[in-house]
Write a protein that holds these residues in place. Structure first.
Motif, PDB file in Angstrom:
ATOM      1  N   ASN A 117      -3.777  -2.557  -1.894  1.00 31.61           N
ATOM      2  CA  ASN A 117      -3.315  -2.644  -0.511  1.00 31.61           C
ATOM      3  C   ASN A 117      -3.882  -1.554   0.384  1.00 31.61           C
ATOM      4  OD1 ASN A 117      -1.889  -4.842  -1.371  1.00 31.61           O
ATOM      5  ND2 ASN A 117       0.049  -3.768  -1.544  1.00 31.61           N
ATOM      6  N   GLY A 118      -4.136  -0.365  -0.160  1.00 32.79           N
ATOM      7  CA  GLY A 118      -4.688   0.726   0.657  1.00 32.79           C
ATOM      8  C   GLY A 118      -5.997   0.341   1.321  1.00 32.79           C
ATOM      9  N   PRO A 119      -6.991  -0.145   0.554  1.00 33.92           N
ATOM     10  CA  PRO A 119      -8.247  -0.562   1.187  1.00 33.92           C
ATOM     11  C   PRO A 119      -8.068  -1.733   2.166  1.00 33.92           C
ATOM     12  CG  PRO A 119      -8.585  -0.200  -1.161  1.00 33.92           C
ATOM     13  CD  PRO A 119      -7.098  -0.114  -0.908  1.00 33.92           C
ATOM     14  N   ALA A 120      -7.116  -2.610   1.886  1.00 35.62           N
ATOM     15  CA  ALA A 120      -6.871  -3.730   2.808  1.00 35.62           C
ATOM     16  C   ALA A 120      -6.312  -3.215   4.133  1.00 35.62           C
ATOM     17  CB  ALA A 120      -5.917  -4.741   2.175  1.00 35.62           C
ATOM     18  N   ILE A 121      -5.428  -2.236   4.071  1.00 37.35           N
ATOM     19  CA  ILE A 121      -4.892  -1.631   5.296  1.00 37.35           C
ATOM     20  C   ILE A 121      -6.019  -0.938   6.061  1.00 37.35           C
ATOM     21  CG2 ILE A 121      -3.370   0.175   6.201  1.00 37.35           C
ATOM     22  CD1 ILE A 121      -1.483  -0.509   3.789  1.00 37.35           C
ATOM     23  N   ASP A 122      -6.877  -0.224   5.335  1.00 42.93           N
ATOM     24  CA  ASP A 122      -8.023   0.441   5.975  1.00 42.93           C
ATOM     25  C   ASP A 122      -8.930  -0.575   6.663  1.00 42.93           C
ATOM     26  OD1 ASP A 122      -7.034   2.855   5.027  1.00 42.93           O
ATOM     27  OD2 ASP A 122      -8.454   2.962   3.342  1.00 42.93           O
ATOM     28  N   ALA A 123      -9.188  -1.699   6.010  1.00 50.11           N
ATOM     29  CA  ALA A 123     -10.048  -2.744   6.593  1.00 50.11           C
ATOM     30  C   ALA A 123      -9.396  -3.360   7.828  1.00 50.11           C
ATOM     31  CB  ALA A 123     -10.351  -3.813   5.551  1.00 50.11           C
ATOM     32  N   LEU A 124      -8.079  -3.555   7.774  1.00 50.78           N
ATOM     33  CA  LEU A 124      -7.366  -4.092   8.936  1.00 50.78           C
ATOM     34  C   LEU A 124      -7.446  -3.109  10.097  1.00 50.78           C
ATOM     35  CD1 LEU A 124      -5.539  -6.203  10.277  1.00 50.78           C
ATOM     36  CD2 LEU A 124      -3.587  -5.100   9.140  1.00 50.78           C
ATOM     37  N   ARG A 125      -7.256  -1.842   9.813  1.00 50.50           N
ATOM     38  CA  ARG A 125      -7.326  -0.821  10.865  1.00 50.50           C
ATOM     39  C   ARG A 125      -8.724  -0.778  11.475  1.00 50.50           C
ATOM     40  NH1 ARG A 125      -4.314   3.572  13.011  1.00 50.50           N
ATOM     41  NH2 ARG A 125      -5.510   4.006  14.879  1.00 50.50           N
ATOM     42  N   GLU A 151       4.613   1.365   4.734  1.00 50.61           N
ATOM     43  CA  GLU A 151       5.398   1.238   3.500  1.00 50.61           C
ATOM     44  C   GLU A 151       5.515  -0.227   3.072  1.00 50.61           C
ATOM     45  OE1 GLU A 151       9.881   2.114   1.812  1.00 50.61           O
ATOM     46  OE2 GLU A 151       9.184   3.257   3.546  1.00 50.61           O
ATOM     47  N   GLU A 152       5.794  -1.112   4.025  1.00 51.63           N
ATOM     48  CA  GLU A 152       5.916  -2.528   3.686  1.00 51.63           C
ATOM     49  C   GLU A 152       4.583  -3.107   3.214  1.00 51.63           C
ATOM     50  OE1 GLU A 152       7.526  -6.780   5.474  1.00 51.63           O
ATOM     51  OE2 GLU A 152       7.175  -5.124   6.868  1.00 51.63           O
ATOM     52  N   MET A 153       3.482  -2.775   3.903  1.00 47.43           N
ATOM     53  CA  MET A 153       2.183  -3.307   3.491  1.00 47.43           C
ATOM     54  C   MET A 153       1.744  -2.716   2.152  1.00 47.43           C
ATOM     55  SD  MET A 153      -0.050  -3.918   6.974  1.00 47.43           S
ATOM     56  CE  MET A 153      -0.030  -2.245   7.559  1.00 47.43           C
ATOM     57  N   MET A 154       1.957  -1.435   1.933  1.00 44.32           N
ATOM     58  CA  MET A 154       1.576  -0.816   0.655  1.00 44.32           C
ATOM     59  C   MET A 154       2.379  -1.396  -0.505  1.00 44.32           C
ATOM     60  SD  MET A 154      -0.936   1.299   0.780  1.00 44.32           S
ATOM     61  CE  MET A 154      -0.831   2.460  -0.551  1.00 44.32           C
ATOM     62  N   GLY A 155       3.630  -1.763  -0.256  1.00 39.65           N
ATOM     63  CA  GLY A 155       4.495  -2.276  -1.312  1.00 39.65           C
ATOM     64  C   GLY A 155       4.376  -3.765  -1.559  1.00 39.65           C
ATOM     65  N   ALA A 156       3.559  -4.469  -0.775  1.00 32.17           N
ATOM     66  CA  ALA A 156       3.413  -5.919  -0.946  1.00 32.17           C
ATOM     67  C   ALA A 156       2.883  -6.222  -2.341  1.00 32.17           C
ATOM     68  CB  ALA A 156       2.488  -6.486   0.120  1.00 32.17           C
TER      69      ALA A 156
END
Length: 170
Positions: A117-125, A151-156
């Motif tokens: 999820n971390g890289p996915a959040i980075d890509a979204l940002r 927190e919600e996105m990392m915990g998905a």
């Protein structure tokens, strides 16, 4: 209230047609009502009485067919009986999945970890920062928006759960 996971979940493919229950988990305790909406040939055959396994988890017994697409929603505009213990209606959530074809091995559902999820959040940002033409017109504090949803996105735990968290953030 909102759905945090469903098994099978939105977009799952190759689901075992021998699956005998659909599990729906909410982010908070629910009041006991339910509205599993849909109908027609894409609605799963309910094979018994749905039951609340816990105050946050509904189990729906089903009979599925091989090589079939299924669609339903949790609540809908005309029926909103999934409500929190405080009486607030749950967000309408679409669920669609496809079972494996006869003779085809079922595909285990994809499970996510914070390492995914971390890289996915980075890509979204990065996409918002570099490609969203209304970036500064609609939101002034993207750092705050991402921090509030991190927190919600990392915990998905599934791709669909990550997509729902990202959609809520946006």
């Amino acid at each position: 209230p909102r759905v945090v996971s469903c098994t099978p979940d939105l977009g799952d493919a190759g689901v075992d047609p021998g699956l005998v229950e659909i599990r729906i988990e909410f982010d908070q305790e629910m009041g006991g009502g339910r509205s599993v909406c849909g109908g027609g040939p894409q609605f799963p055959t309910i094979a018994g009485t749905p039951r609340w396994e816990e105050k946050r988890v509904l189990v729906v017994p089903v009979k599925l067919e091989a090589g079939h697409e299924y669609r339903f929603s949790i609540n809908c505009p005309s029926a909103q009986n999934f409500r929190s213990a405080a009486g607030e209606a749950a967000e309408i959530t679409q669920i669609a999945f496809r079972t494996a074809k006869a003779g085809e091995a079922p595909t285990p559902p994809r499970r996510l970890t914070p390492a995914d999820n971390g890289p996915a959040i980075d890509a979204l940002r990065k996409a918002i920062d570099e490609r969203y033409s209304y970036r500064d017109l609609r939101v002034q504090d993207w750092d705050g928006v991402f921090k509030a949803s991190e927190e919600e996105m990392m915990g998905a735990k599934t791709p669909a759960a990550f997509a729902r968290a990202a959609a809520r953030m946006l």
